[in-house]
Scaffold this motif. Structure first.
Motif, PDB file in Angstrom:
ATOM      1  N   MET A   1       7.091  -2.662  -9.749  1.00  0.00           N
ATOM      2  CA  MET A   1       6.773  -3.321  -8.489  1.00  0.00           C
ATOM      3  C   MET A   1       7.109  -4.802  -8.538  1.00  0.00           C
ATOM      4  SD  MET A   1       3.116  -1.676  -7.270  1.00  0.00           S
ATOM      5  CE  MET A   1       3.233  -2.393  -5.630  1.00  0.00           C
ATOM      6  N   LYS A   2       6.979  -5.410  -9.718  1.00  0.00           N
ATOM      7  CA  LYS A   2       7.166  -6.853  -9.894  1.00  0.00           C
ATOM      8  C   LYS A   2       8.577  -7.242 -10.315  1.00  0.00           C
ATOM      9  CE  LYS A   2       3.886  -8.463 -12.584  1.00  0.00           C
ATOM     10  NZ  LYS A   2       2.905  -8.423 -13.706  1.00  0.00           N
TER      11      LYS A   2
ATOM     12  N   LYS B   1       0.033   2.595 -13.277  1.00  0.00           N
ATOM     13  CA  LYS B   1       0.111   2.246 -14.695  1.00  0.00           C
ATOM     14  C   LYS B   1       0.814   0.902 -14.897  1.00  0.00           C
ATOM     15  CE  LYS B   1       0.470   7.139 -15.962  1.00  0.00           C
ATOM     16  NZ  LYS B   1       1.388   8.170 -16.504  1.00  0.00           N
ATOM     17  N   LYS B   2       0.649   0.344 -16.083  1.00  0.00           N
ATOM     18  CA  LYS B   2       1.257  -0.946 -16.411  1.00  0.00           C
ATOM     19  C   LYS B   2       2.763  -0.918 -16.196  1.00  0.00           C
ATOM     20  CE  LYS B   2       1.756  -4.332 -20.139  1.00  0.00           C
ATOM     21  NZ  LYS B   2       1.409  -4.691 -21.539  1.00  0.00           N
TER      22      LYS B   2
ATOM     23  N   ILE C   1       0.845  -1.201   0.000  1.00  0.00           N
ATOM     24  CA  ILE C   1       0.000   0.000   0.000  1.00  0.00           C
ATOM     25  C   ILE C   1       0.876   1.245   0.000  1.00  0.00           C
ATOM     26  CG2 ILE C   1      -1.710   1.322   1.324  1.00  0.00           C
ATOM     27  CD1 ILE C   1      -2.793  -1.395   2.347  1.00  0.00           C
ATOM     28  N   THR C   2       1.870   1.255   0.870  1.00  0.00           N
ATOM     29  CA  THR C   2       2.804   2.389   0.930  1.00  0.00           C
ATOM     30  C   THR C   2       3.564   2.535  -0.379  1.00  0.00           C
ATOM     31  OG1 THR C   2       3.032   2.020   3.313  1.00  0.00           O
ATOM     32  CG2 THR C   2       4.722   3.384   2.240  1.00  0.00           C
ATOM     33  N   ALA C   3       3.979   1.398  -0.961  1.00  0.00           N
ATOM     34  CA  ALA C   3       4.689   1.438  -2.239  1.00  0.00           C
ATOM     35  C   ALA C   3       3.816   2.042  -3.326  1.00  0.00           C
ATOM     36  CB  ALA C   3       5.136   0.033  -2.637  1.00  0.00           C
ATOM     37  N   VAL C   4       2.554   1.679  -3.363  1.00  0.00           N
ATOM     38  CA  VAL C   4       1.632   2.237  -4.356  1.00  0.00           C
ATOM     39  C   VAL C   4       1.490   3.746  -4.164  1.00  0.00           C
ATOM     40  CG1 VAL C   4      -0.831   2.363  -4.979  1.00  0.00           C
ATOM     41  CG2 VAL C   4       0.334   0.147  -4.904  1.00  0.00           C
ATOM     42  N   LEU C   5       1.382   4.194  -2.925  1.00  0.00           N
ATOM     43  CA  LEU C   5       1.251   5.630  -2.673  1.00  0.00           C
ATOM     44  C   LEU C   5       2.479   6.395  -3.165  1.00  0.00           C
ATOM     45  CD1 LEU C   5      -0.377   5.467   0.873  1.00  0.00           C
ATOM     46  CD2 LEU C   5      -1.421   6.463  -1.174  1.00  0.00           C
ATOM     47  N   ILE C   6       3.655   5.851  -2.926  1.00  0.00           N
ATOM     48  CA  ILE C   6       4.891   6.480  -3.427  1.00  0.00           C
ATOM     49  C   ILE C   6       4.910   6.487  -4.952  1.00  0.00           C
ATOM     50  CG2 ILE C   6       7.334   5.921  -3.798  1.00  0.00           C
ATOM     51  CD1 ILE C   6       7.187   7.556  -1.393  1.00  0.00           C
ATOM     52  N   LEU C   7       4.537   5.369  -5.547  1.00  0.00           N
ATOM     53  CA  LEU C   7       4.602   5.240  -7.007  1.00  0.00           C
ATOM     54  C   LEU C   7       3.566   6.116  -7.710  1.00  0.00           C
ATOM     55  CD1 LEU C   7       5.330   1.427  -7.168  1.00  0.00           C
ATOM     56  CD2 LEU C   7       6.881   3.271  -7.854  1.00  0.00           C
TER      57      LEU C   7
ATOM     58  N   LEU D   1      -7.620  -4.511  -8.247  1.00  0.00           N
ATOM     59  CA  LEU D   1      -7.265  -3.154  -8.673  1.00  0.00           C
ATOM     60  C   LEU D   1      -5.800  -3.053  -9.069  1.00  0.00           C
ATOM     61  CD1 LEU D   1      -9.148  -1.217  -5.844  1.00  0.00           C
ATOM     62  CD2 LEU D   1      -9.668  -1.031  -8.283  1.00  0.00           C
ATOM     63  N   LEU D   2      -4.933  -3.623  -8.241  1.00  0.00           N
ATOM     64  CA  LEU D   2      -3.496  -3.504  -8.482  1.00  0.00           C
ATOM     65  C   LEU D   2      -3.081  -4.198  -9.769  1.00  0.00           C
ATOM     66  CD1 LEU D   2      -0.674  -2.647  -7.553  1.00  0.00           C
ATOM     67  CD2 LEU D   2      -0.553  -4.763  -6.207  1.00  0.00           C
ATOM     68  N   TYR D   3      -3.504  -5.446  -9.938  1.00  0.00           N
ATOM     69  CA  TYR D   3      -3.004  -6.232 -11.066  1.00  0.00           C
ATOM     70  C   TYR D   3      -3.769  -5.970 -12.370  1.00  0.00           C
ATOM     71  CZ  TYR D   3      -0.265  -8.428  -7.446  1.00  0.00           C
ATOM     72  OH  TYR D   3       0.613  -8.636  -6.411  1.00  0.00           O
ATOM     73  N   SER D   4      -4.837  -5.193 -12.292  1.00  0.00           N
ATOM     74  CA  SER D   4      -5.499  -4.736 -13.520  1.00  0.00           C
ATOM     75  C   SER D   4      -5.073  -3.309 -13.871  1.00  0.00           C
ATOM     76  CB  SER D   4      -7.018  -4.813 -13.367  1.00  0.00           C
ATOM     77  OG  SER D   4      -7.468  -3.942 -12.346  1.00  0.00           O
ATOM     78  N   GLU D   5      -4.041  -2.825 -13.179  1.00  0.00           N
ATOM     79  CA  GLU D   5      -3.401  -1.526 -13.488  1.00  0.00           C
ATOM     80  C   GLU D   5      -4.326  -0.338 -13.261  1.00  0.00           C
ATOM     81  OE1 GLU D   5      -2.422  -2.469 -17.500  1.00  0.00           O
ATOM     82  OE2 GLU D   5      -1.511  -4.333 -16.837  1.00  0.00           O
ATOM     83  N   LYS D   6      -5.195  -0.471 -12.253  1.00  0.00           N
ATOM     84  CA  LYS D   6      -6.068   0.650 -11.904  1.00  0.00           C
ATOM     85  C   LYS D   6      -5.465   1.538 -10.814  1.00  0.00           C
ATOM     86  CE  LYS D   6     -10.504  -1.333 -13.334  1.00  0.00           C
ATOM     87  NZ  LYS D   6     -10.006  -2.552 -13.993  1.00  0.00           N
ATOM     88  N   LEU D   7      -4.553   1.003 -10.023  1.00  0.00           N
ATOM     89  CA  LEU D   7      -3.907   1.802  -8.977  1.00  0.00           C
ATOM     90  C   LEU D   7      -2.667   2.508  -9.504  1.00  0.00           C
ATOM     91  CD1 LEU D   7      -4.139  -0.718  -5.988  1.00  0.00           C
ATOM     92  CD2 LEU D   7      -5.534   1.314  -6.356  1.00  0.00           C
TER      93      LEU D   7
END
Length: 340
Positions: free
Chosen positions: A254-255, A247-248, A87-93, A239-245
Motif C-alpha cells: 500500500m505504501k 499484514k506487514k 478502505i476499498t484498497a484494504v478490502l481488496i488486499l 489499525l492500518l499502520y499497526s498491521e491489524k487490517l
C-alpha cells in the motif's frame, strides 16, 4: 554499587521528566499554531491531532446546520471523499491475502458482463493505482493500460464490483462487516442509512454565499462517499499502520510508489494503493485528502511520531482554486510534518 545504582536511577528519572516536559511543551506549541491557522482562514468543521493514547488537539468549529445554527460536535459524521479509497484498497488486499484475487489478475476474470477487449488487459493493480485508462465502460481505453496516470473514481467502483463477485456479498455488506469487526461504529456505507449525526455539506456559490448541497453522496461509495468521524478515522489509522487490517508485507504494498500525479493541491504526489505521499516521504507523512460536494477532509499518519491528523470540514470555499479550498488542511499538515 548501591550509590551508583541510586545515581543511575536519579538520572533516568530526571531524563524521563525532562523528556515528558519537552513533549508537553511541543504539544502546546502545536496546538497554539493550529489555532492560529484556523483563526486566519474560513473553517467550519473539526480538527483532531492525537497519538494512540493522547488527544493533543480536539476541537470543533462552526455549525453542522448553517440555517438553524446547530453547533458542530466533535463526534459528528462527515462524508470523507477519497479517504474512502484506502478502505476499498484494504478490502481488496484482504481478499488478496486469502488467495482469492491476484493483484496482476485481469479484471475480465471477474467482470464478465463488461463487453470490452480491454478487460483482458487491465489488472486489479492498475485499478488500484489509477493507471488503467478506463474512462467509460462503453469506450476504448484512453491510453494503453499501465502507461499513464489518470485519477479515476470509476476504477474504484470496479474494484467494489470485483469484491462482490469474489465474496458473494454486496459491497455495502462487506464494508459494514469490516467496520463492525474493528469497532468503527461511526463509519458507514452511505446506503446503510444508519448514520444519525451526519452534518450538512455546503459549497460556496459564485456570489460567495455558502449553499447547502444535496449531492454529497452521489459519488461511488468505494471511491468517495463513505461516512465517518474523527474518532473512527483516528482508530482506522491506528489499525492500518499497526498491521491489524492487513499484514506487514501487504501494508508495504500500500505504501509503495507506483505512479505520480500532477496534483491540483500538492503539485506532484505519489500514489500507492489508496494512499498518497510526497516522493520518499512514506515514513514521514502518509494518508489522503478527500473531497465530496460540500465536504473537505484530510486523514494523515506520521510514522516517526505516531501522530494521527484528521480534519473534517463541511464547507467548501474557493472551488475555483483547490489550493485555497484545502488551505487549512495543507497548512496544518505542513506544520506537523516540519515539527516531525
Amino acid at each position: 554499587m548501591k550509590i551508583s545504582l541510586i545515581i543511575l536511577t536519579f538520572v533516568l528519572l530526571t531524563s524521563c521528566q525532562t523528556n515528558g516536559k519537552e513533549k508537553q511543551e511541543n504539544f502546546f506549541e502545536l496546538s497554539t499554531k493550529i489555532d492560529s491557522i484556523i483563526s486566519e482562514n474560513k473553517f467550519n468543521g473539526v480538527v483532531s491531532l492525537s497519538t494512540d493514547s493522547i488527544d493533543i488537539y480536539s476541537k470543533s468549529f462552526g455549525f453542522s446546520d448553517l440555517e438553524n445554527k446547530v453547533r458542530i460536535n466533535i463526534n459528528d459524521q462527515f462524508v470523507i471523499g477519497s479517504i474512502s479509497k484506502q478502505i476499498t484498497a484494504v478490502l481488496i488486499l484482504r481478499e488478496y491475502e486469502k488467495g482469492k484475487v491476484g493483484l496482476n489478475d485481469k479484471i475480465g476474470n471477474y467482470l464478465t458482463e463488461i463487453n470490452q477487449p480491454w478487460t483482458n488487459d487491465v489488472t486489479i493493480h492498475q485499478l488500484l493505482t489509477h493507471t488503467h485508462g478506463i474512462v467509460d465502460l462503453d469506450k476504448p481505453l484512453e491510453f494503453k493500460q499501465g502507461s499513464q496516470f489518470h485519477y479515476s473514481q470509476l476504477g474504484y467502483e470496479l474494484l467494489a464490483q470485483i469484491l462482490q463477485k469474489v465474496t458473494g456479498k454486496t459491497f455495502k455488506d462487506l464494508s459494514t462487516e469490516l467496520f463492525n469487526q474493528y469497532g468503527l461504529k461511526n463509519t458507514s456505507h452511505p446506503n446503510n442509512k444508519g448514520y444519525k449525526n451526519l452534518v450538512k455539506g455546503y459549497e460556496e456559490s459564485e456570489n460567495g454565499i455558502l449553499e447547502y448541497t444535496e449531492h454529497s453522496l452521489e459519488n461511488y461509495a468505494a471511491a468517495g462517499s463513505f461516512i465517518s468521524n474523527v474518532e473512527d478515522l483516528k482508530k482506522w489509522n491506528q489499525l492500518l499502520y499497526s498491521e491489524k487490517l492487513v499484514k506487514k508485507e501487504t501494508l508495504e504494498l500500500m505504501k509503495t510508489k507506483y505512479s505520480t500525479r500532477i496534483h491540483p493541491i500538492f503539485d506532484t504526489i505519489d500514489y500507492g494503493y489508496g494512499l498518497l505521499f510526497k516522493d520518499g516521504e512514506q515514513s514521514i507523512q502518509i494518508g489522503a485528502l478527500g473531497y465530496a460536494p460540500g465536504f473537505v477532509s484530510a486523514c494523515y499518519y506520521y510514522p516517526q511520531t505516531k501522530l494521527n491528523l484528521v480534519i473534517l470540514e463541511n464547507t467548501a470555499n474557493n472551488l475555483d482554486d483547490f489550493k485555497k479550498t484545502f488551505i487549512v488542511q495543507t497548512e496544518i499538515m505542513e506544520l506537523i510534518k516540519n515539527q516531525t
